[in-house]
Scaffold this motif. Structure first.
Motif, PDB file in Angstrom:
ATOM      1  N   TRP A  83       0.845  -1.185   0.000  1.00 42.26           N
ATOM      2  CA  TRP A  83       0.000   0.000   0.000  1.00 42.26           C
ATOM      3  C   TRP A  83       0.885   1.240   0.000  1.00 42.26           C
ATOM      4  O   TRP A  83       2.005   1.226   0.490  1.00 42.26           O
ATOM      5  N   PRO A  85       0.961   5.666   0.392  1.00 45.46           N
ATOM      6  CA  PRO A  85       0.219   6.837   0.872  1.00 45.46           C
ATOM      7  C   PRO A  85      -0.173   7.742  -0.280  1.00 45.46           C
ATOM      8  O   PRO A  85       0.613   7.990  -1.193  1.00 45.46           O
ATOM      9  N   SER A  89      -3.350  12.696   1.127  1.00 44.11           N
ATOM     10  CA  SER A  89      -3.659  12.356   2.518  1.00 44.11           C
ATOM     11  C   SER A  89      -3.139  13.457   3.436  1.00 44.11           C
ATOM     12  O   SER A  89      -2.132  14.109   3.147  1.00 44.11           O
ATOM     13  N   SER A 132      -8.500  -1.414   3.818  1.00 49.56           N
ATOM     14  CA  SER A 132      -8.532  -0.944   5.204  1.00 49.56           C
ATOM     15  C   SER A 132      -7.647  -1.844   6.045  1.00 49.56           C
ATOM     16  O   SER A 132      -7.882  -3.052   6.124  1.00 49.56           O
ATOM     17  N   SER A 139      -2.327   2.677  14.686  1.00 47.49           N
ATOM     18  CA  SER A 139      -2.207   3.352  13.396  1.00 47.49           C
ATOM     19  C   SER A 139      -3.030   2.611  12.345  1.00 47.49           C
ATOM     20  O   SER A 139      -3.402   1.452  12.525  1.00 47.49           O
ATOM     21  N   HIS A 140      -3.295   3.286  11.221  1.00 41.38           N
ATOM     22  CA  HIS A 140      -4.192   2.696  10.235  1.00 41.38           C
ATOM     23  C   HIS A 140      -3.937   3.294   8.855  1.00 41.38           C
ATOM     24  O   HIS A 140      -3.262   4.324   8.704  1.00 41.38           O
ATOM     25  N   SER A 141      -4.525   2.646   7.864  1.00 43.93           N
ATOM     26  CA  SER A 141      -4.541   3.185   6.506  1.00 43.93           C
ATOM     27  C   SER A 141      -5.789   2.675   5.809  1.00 43.93           C
ATOM     28  O   SER A 141      -6.110   1.484   5.869  1.00 43.93           O
ATOM     29  N   LYS A 142      -6.505   3.573   5.132  1.00 46.70           N
ATOM     30  CA  LYS A 142      -7.749   3.217   4.453  1.00 46.70           C
ATOM     31  C   LYS A 142      -7.819   3.914   3.097  1.00 46.70           C
ATOM     32  O   LYS A 142      -7.263   4.998   2.918  1.00 46.70           O
ATOM     33  N   GLY A 165      -3.486   4.647   0.448  1.00 41.94           N
ATOM     34  CA  GLY A 165      -3.747   5.199   1.775  1.00 41.94           C
ATOM     35  C   GLY A 165      -4.231   6.629   1.693  1.00 41.94           C
ATOM     36  O   GLY A 165      -3.433   7.570   1.737  1.00 41.94           O
ATOM     37  N   ASP A 167      -6.813   7.836   3.801  1.00 45.25           N
ATOM     38  CA  ASP A 167      -7.027   8.192   5.203  1.00 45.25           C
ATOM     39  C   ASP A 167      -6.027   7.373   6.011  1.00 45.25           C
ATOM     40  O   ASP A 167      -6.252   6.204   6.306  1.00 45.25           O
ATOM     41  N   THR A 168      -4.888   7.978   6.327  1.00 44.11           N
ATOM     42  CA  THR A 168      -3.829   7.261   7.028  1.00 44.11           C
ATOM     43  C   THR A 168      -3.069   8.195   7.948  1.00 44.11           C
ATOM     44  O   THR A 168      -2.981   9.395   7.691  1.00 44.11           O
ATOM     45  N   ASP A 169      -2.558   7.651   9.039  1.00 47.34           N
ATOM     46  CA  ASP A 169      -1.697   8.426   9.927  1.00 47.34           C
ATOM     47  C   ASP A 169      -0.259   7.909   9.872  1.00 47.34           C
ATOM     48  O   ASP A 169       0.549   8.201  10.742  1.00 47.34           O
TER      49      ASP A 169
END
Length: 499
Positions: A83, A85, A89, A132, A139-142, A165, A167-169
């Motif tokens: 994946w 980013p 984002s 997702s 932490s996450h990635s969508k 990604g 929506d990701t931090d």
């Protein structure tokens, strides 16, 4: 498996073999990345990959899209998706606003690159909103699943499925090379049929490698080079025999989804003696995971390890710490796998003492037996439940072969800083691991639980002789903080003072 790591930054550049082998070389992040290909053999091309020791992981510089956009992604045997980013984002925009340099072709990317789908003519969405993934650190990635051109070195995979990604931090993406059944979409859909051809599967399908297998040579903590080799092994990168172990099925799904083998012994060895450590969890299911910086063992055996080296558990950082001077200790821990006939890998203290900061000086102990000494993180931590993890602090000392077709792991003692190479490709799809011998009568089931006995700690003096005046108490359960799923992730800033 980003879940259990103090994360690293660095980059990987891939190389492609035209005869069933693909190799990525590892180089330290503080060296300038080499952009060009160099011929490693008549049928193999090698390009540089880089690692930043301060954060402890291994990253690949790849390109995505038409025209190509360069990104630096973490290599992870503990996950299965690629994946990237999105350049749009919020985390990438924040990265850009901080003035970070980007390896992406777009100007608004994350520090290690981002992907702008609007600038790729070959970008196709294949699963809107279906990507997702969340990690145990929170932490996450969508975003969307998409297909596009994915390039490693000089080889192009024209229809690689990846996650975007949006929506990701997390300010960089991952290259997951685990079992396809472990892809995020399988969990989202709750269906094995949702799995797609991930990177190693597609590499095989397109004829780059003969079978879905690869070997990992991370080299030592201070080394400038190492490699991951798809489709083969390098007999010059390990010492002694390569032992073949069966991967253990996930008990909950009754399927092969992670690289789990049984750890069956741990011994502490130093100039003052040798101790056999015990655990109620033996045989211990451990995941061999390059995406995890540290190693996580059951609390009862972790406590013994900590006592041997004089480690102190700090509630301030949820971690066991030691004086940085312990890196010069000559003591070792030997890990045994698969029973009495299985491979045994020794890990020295110089591989287990890690900096707590990414720049500047390490913090110092304020008080206690180590007052005034620099504090470092210890590479073996405790964890609350299985499967337990052997990450980079272990993997650097082992040459590991991952065979996803025969569901086997090959393990041998790594040959640190080897300067020679002898690549042997897997002969065909499902062929046995080259130059490897199956472990006889290996432990492949949990059976009865292990027993616990406090060691005599005869090896402790040899480990702690650099701090000979220090008296370190034996850990009791009440003294320990137990590392759980919500406290694994840790980023320590400079100037943090302990104890």
């Amino acid at each position: 498996m980003k879940s259990a790591v103090t994360l690293a930054t660095g980059s990987l550049l891939a190389s492609v073999a035209h005869a069933q082998v693909v190799q990525w070389d590892i180089q330290k992040r503080d060296l300038a990345p080499k952009k060009g290909l160099r011929r490693r053999a008549a049928s193999t091309y090698t390009e540089v990959i880089t690692n930043e020791e301060a954060r402890g992981g291994y990253f690949a510089t790849v390109s995505v899209g038409t025209p190509a956009q360069n990104l630096t992604l973490q290599l992870d045997t503990g996950s299965s998706d690629i994946w990237v980013p999105s350049s749009q984002s919020s985390v990438c925009e924040k990265s850009a606003s901080r003035g970070g340099s980007s390896s992406s072709s777009s100007s608004d990317g994350c520090t290690f690159g981002s992907f702008n789908p609007d600038k790729s003519s070959s970008y196709t969405v294949v699963g809107q909103g279906d990507f997702s993934i969340a990690y145990v650190d929170g932490s996450h990635s969508k975003g969307d699943y998409f297909t596009d051109v994915f390039e490693i070195g000089g080889a192009k995979l024209s229809n690689m499925t990846m996650g975007l990604g949006e929506d990701t931090d997390i300010p960089y993406g991952l290259v997951g090379v685990g079992y396809a059944i472990n892809e995020a979409i399988v969990g989202t859909e709750q269906s094995l049929s949702a799995a797609y051809d991930n990177l190693p599967v597609l590499m095989q399908n397109e004829g780059l490698i003969a079978t879905n297998a690869y070997s990992l040579w991370l080299n030592d903590l201070d080394a400038s080079t190492g490699s991951i080799l798809f489709g083969g092994i390098d007999t010059e990168k390990y010492e002694g025999d390569l032992s073949r172990l069966d991967i253990i099925k996930d008990e909950q799904t009754n399927s092969f989804s992670s690289f789990i083998v049984y750890l069956t012994s741990v011994t502490a060895n130093s100039s003052s003696g040798s101790d056999t450590l015990s655990s109620r969890e033996f045989p211990i299911p451990v995941v061999l995971d390059s995406g995890t910086t540290l190693s996580y063992l059951p609390t009862d055996i972790a406590a013994q390890v900590w006592t041997e080296v004089g480690a102190i558990y700090s509630s301030e950082v949820d971690s066991a710490i030691v004086p940085c001077s312990m890196a010069s200790s000559k003591g070792q821990f030997t890990f045994g796998f698969g029973g009495d006939n299985g491979p045994k890998i020794s890990v020295g203290m110089d591989e287990l003492v890690l900096s707590l900061v990414t720049s500047g000086s390490n913090p110092t102990f304020r008080s206690g037996q180590y007052a005034g000494k620099e504090a470092c993180q210890f590479g073996i931590q405790n964890f609350s439940s299985d499967p337990f993890l052997l990450g980079d602090t272990f993997l650097r000392s082992a040459y590991v072969v991952y065979d996803l077709v025969n569901n086997q792991i090959g393990i041998a003692k790594t040959d640190f800083n080897s300067t020679t190479s002898n690549v042997v490709a897997f002969a065909s799809d499902g062929a046995q691991m080259p130059s490897a011998t199956a472990v006889a009568n290996q432990v492949t089931a949990t059976g009865s639980a292990g027993t616990f006995a406090t060691p005599t700690y005869g090896a402790m003096k040899g480990f702690t002789e650099a701090n000979a005046a220090v008296s370190v108490p034996v850990f009791q359960w009440a003294q320990l903080g137990v590392m759980g799923a919500t406290t694994l992730f840790m980023l320590i800033g400079s100037g943090f003072f302990l104890l």
